[in-house]
Design a protein around this motif. Structure first.
Motif, PDB file in Angstrom:
ATOM      1  N   TYR A 340      10.099 -11.862   3.692  1.00 32.89           N
ATOM      2  CA  TYR A 340       9.398 -10.861   4.505  1.00 32.89           C
ATOM      3  C   TYR A 340       9.786 -10.985   5.983  1.00 32.89           C
ATOM      4  CZ  TYR A 340       5.610  -8.053   6.453  1.00 32.89           C
ATOM      5  OH  TYR A 340       4.893  -7.095   7.138  1.00 32.89           O
ATOM      6  N   LYS A 344      11.559  -8.117   8.320  1.00 27.92           N
ATOM      7  CA  LYS A 344      10.976  -7.629   9.571  1.00 27.92           C
ATOM      8  C   LYS A 344      11.960  -7.779  10.726  1.00 27.92           C
ATOM      9  CE  LYS A 344       7.475  -6.192  10.079  1.00 27.92           C
ATOM     10  NZ  LYS A 344       6.986  -4.792   9.948  1.00 27.92           N
ATOM     11  N   THR A 417       9.071  -8.594  -4.424  1.00 23.92           N
ATOM     12  CA  THR A 417       9.118  -8.768  -2.971  1.00 23.92           C
ATOM     13  C   THR A 417      10.423  -8.232  -2.404  1.00 23.92           C
ATOM     14  OG1 THR A 417       7.748 -10.749  -3.119  1.00 23.92           O
ATOM     15  CG2 THR A 417       9.021 -10.462  -1.103  1.00 23.92           C
ATOM     16  N   CYS A 421      10.737  -5.050   0.208  1.00 25.54           N
ATOM     17  CA  CYS A 421      11.343  -5.176   1.543  1.00 25.54           C
ATOM     18  C   CYS A 421      12.495  -4.197   1.725  1.00 25.54           C
ATOM     19  CB  CYS A 421      11.811  -6.611   1.762  1.00 25.54           C
ATOM     20  SG  CYS A 421      10.468  -7.800   1.966  1.00 25.54           S
TER      21      CYS A 421
END
Length: 658
Positions: A340, A344, A417, A421
């Protein structure tokens, strides 16, 4: 010089209890000259030498006496030890004789007087009971633990058969407790070997100390592992440290597992071992997490370290101990956080890139590093060159690197996940590009944005999915709904541009917001209006730009959408452009519409052609109504079809056709 200094100094005066060092120094050194002080100093040195010589002589004279005294002390110690042994034997004999009173012979209890008087006639079993305390003391003292346990087992068997009284049982329990304490001390010793540990565990189990033996054995193994781990030194290479740490922990677990299964065979003990092993793995996991996930952006390091653990878990599973789920559950939150945070960071970089983007495309090749699942570490192009703007190039490179890095740690549990993303990253970028279309951009800039969108949806995303599927060896269905969503965003983005471009055509080029075609006459040399020929010229230019900046396959849907929007505006009954038609204006309108229909060619759908025909029909009806002409008699209103056809063909010969 003082009177005391004038005489020769005697050693006796220094040995006297009344000797005062300060007074001596005051008398011999205060207010004296150098020569006087030197004389006293020389006498002191002589006295020192004579005293040392006297001490040496005294030692030599008394040395034989010292040796003799030492030998005598040694002899006394040996005698005392022998005396202690004799007293111990006497005590054991007395205790044994007392115990005989508890032994039944042919169903009758032997009283103490009779037992004492008939010691020589005791049975073999009775004699064993009498000698048991002494035998246990000797076996324990000589560390013959196996023999001591055999004595206790034999005694318990005899007591069950002969129904011994409480006194004998108490004595036996006391000796058993003493033996157990010694065995426990041996078991918890830090230097105990594995074979010795197994032997002591077996003895404790034979003595009935099951729970204590289990807890002590496992706790000692934990202590040893902790000591061994503390000896490991981290000297910069985390991978090497993790390798040594894993080797130490997993080999210890394997060894303890084998020993435990050999010593403890009941299911309850096995469950206790599994709980212990999980606890030790969790301790290992904490150390691993602190060292490896501290560098949360180094996926190469994470991948290597996780692979080390995976191999050790596989070896452990071959021995029937499957505990990999413990570490998987422990590390999952850390891996999710690492992925994550990585996503970002890419998203933030993309947003910054968009702020400075000029939306000019250039051709670019892209390469990706082969993942660990490939046969070698070479690089290869991902596809043929594509046209992208700077921010889209950054997205291509970043997302491909993202997938390569994530592939190093990827597991089936991390697929959601990873999908989330990547999907968020693409959706965010597509929406930001959509917002850019509302700004005052040129056609090429808008088409560059559409080209970015198409390449991301139809080129980049499928390749990333294939890379991930190659890693997991399974199809990733989680991407399906996201792909449909991205395709919908791309279509909306394209339609947004088409509507914007059609509006420019209608308002700035065709000026549909103004009244036109009001002239009463039309020249025989009339040609299609410059406004419509200008529209077709721009569309021909757009056709080439779409083909190069977006794709050849995108030309038709984009031009069709623009043309359809233009025709919808032309067909708007509320439009003012065809009001107040004059006779010549009507002829010019029909000429323009026929020219437009032929010029757009294959890019006109049946609905578009019907709409253009409807525009012409309504214009004719409107004109006939105003001038009270029969609309069925078009010959009275319009020129012959050949007249329009000739001028349309002539115009198309000098104008580019789609």
């Amino acid at each position: 010089m003082t009177p005391q200094a004038q005489s020769t100094l005697k050693s006796e005066q220094f040995a006297s209890d009344s000797f005062n060092p300060k007074k001596f120094a005051q008398q011999n050194f205060a207010n004296q000259g150098v020569s006087q002080v030197q004389e006293v100093h020389d006498q002191l040195l002589k006295l020192k030498g004579s005293t040392a010589e006297g001490l040496k002589t005294n030692v030599y004279d008394h040395y034989p006496k010292f040796i003799n005294a030492s030998q005598e002390i040694g002899n006394l110690e040996a005698d005392l030890l022998e005396l202690g042994n004799i007293l111990g034997d006497v005590k054991s004999t007395i205790n044994g004789l007392k115990s005989v009173s508890a032994v039944k012979s042919n169903g009758k209890v032997i009283t103490n007087p009779k037992a004492i008087s008939s010691v020589r006639t005791l049975t073999k079993e009775q004699q064993f009971i009498v000698d048991l305390p002494m035998k246990l003391d000797v076996a324990i003292g000589e560390r013959q633990f196996e023999k001591a346990v055999q004595h206790i087992e034999q005694a318990k068997k005899l007591l069950r058969e002969k129904d011994g009284d409480d006194a004998v049982l108490t004595e036996l329990n006391t000796k058993t407790k003493e033996l157990v304490e010694i065995l426990i001390q041996q078991l918890v010793h830090p230097t105990i070997k594995s074979a010795e540990s197994r032997r002591i565990i077996e003895l404790l189990l034979r003595l009935g100390i099951h729970d204590k033996a289990t807890e002590l054995y496992l706790s000692t193994r934990s202590d040893k592992m902790e000591r061994d781990i503390k000896k490991l030194k981290l000297e910069g290479d985390i991978t090497l440290y993790v390798s040594e740490l894993a080797r130490l922990v997993f080999s210890a677990l394997s060894s303890v597992c084998a020993d435990f299964r050999s010593a403890f065979r009941d299911q309850q003990r096995t469950s206790r071992f599994v709980v212990w092993a999980i606890g030790e793995l969790e301790k290992f996991g904490i150390i691993f997490r602190n060292q490896v996930f501290h560098n949360s952006d180094d996926f190469n390091l994470m991948g290597k370290c996780l692979q080390i653990i995976k191999l050790h878990c596989i070896l452990l599973e071959k021995e029937g101990l499957s505990l990999s789920f413990v570490l998987n559950q422990m590390f999952h939150p850390n891996l999710v956080e690492a992925i994550y945070n990585y996503y970002k960071k890419i998203e933030a970089d993309l947003s910054k890139s968009i702020l400075t983007e000029n939306w000019q495309s250039s051709r670019q090749y892209f390469y990706h590093e082969k993942t660990d699942s490939d046969n070698n570490n070479s690089v290869q192009p991902t596809s043929s060159a594509v046209l992208l703007t700077d921010s889209a190039k950054l997205l291509y490179k970043s997302s491909q690197t993202f997938v390569v890095n994530i592939s190093r740690i990827l597991s089936q549990e991390l697929i959601p996940t990873c999908v989330m993303c990547l999907s968020n990253l693409f959706e965010s970028y597509l929406l930001q590009m959509s917002n850019q279309l509302s700004k005052d951009l040129s056609d090429n800039q808008c088409l560059a944005i559409i080209g970015n969108s198409r390449n991301i949806v139809e080129d980049l995303l499928p390749k990333l999915i294939l890379q991930l599927e190659d890693r997991t060896k399974k199809p990733i269905r989680e991407f399906d709904k996201h792909r449909r969503n991205f395709q919908g965003i791309h279509v909306r983005l394209r339609d947004l541009y088409c509507g914007k471009r059609a509006e420019i055509f209608c308002l700035k080029t065709l000026e549909l917001d103004k009244a036109q075609y009001t002239q009463e006459t039309i020249a025989d040399s009339a040609v299609p209006s410059k406004k419509f020929t200008a529209v077709m010229s721009v569309m021909c230019t757009l056709k080439g730009s779409i083909s190069s900046l977006v794709s050849p396959q995108s030309v038709k849907p984009i031009l069709e959408a623009i043309i359809e929007e233009i025709v919808l505006r032309l067909a708007n009954e509320e439009a003012v452009w065809h009001r107040d038609l004059g006779e010549g204006g009507l002829q010019q309108l029909i000429l323009d519409m026929k020219f437009f229909m032929d010029a757009i060619g294959d890019y006109a759908s049946d609905e578009v052609l019907d709409a253009i025909n409807d525009v012409m029909d309504r214009a004719i009806l409107s004109y006939c109504k105003i001038h009270e002409i029969d609309p069925d008699d078009t010959s009275a209103v319009l020129k012959p079809d050949e007249w329009f056809l000739t001028r349309v063909r002539r115009a198309l010969n000098s104008t580019n056709k789609l």
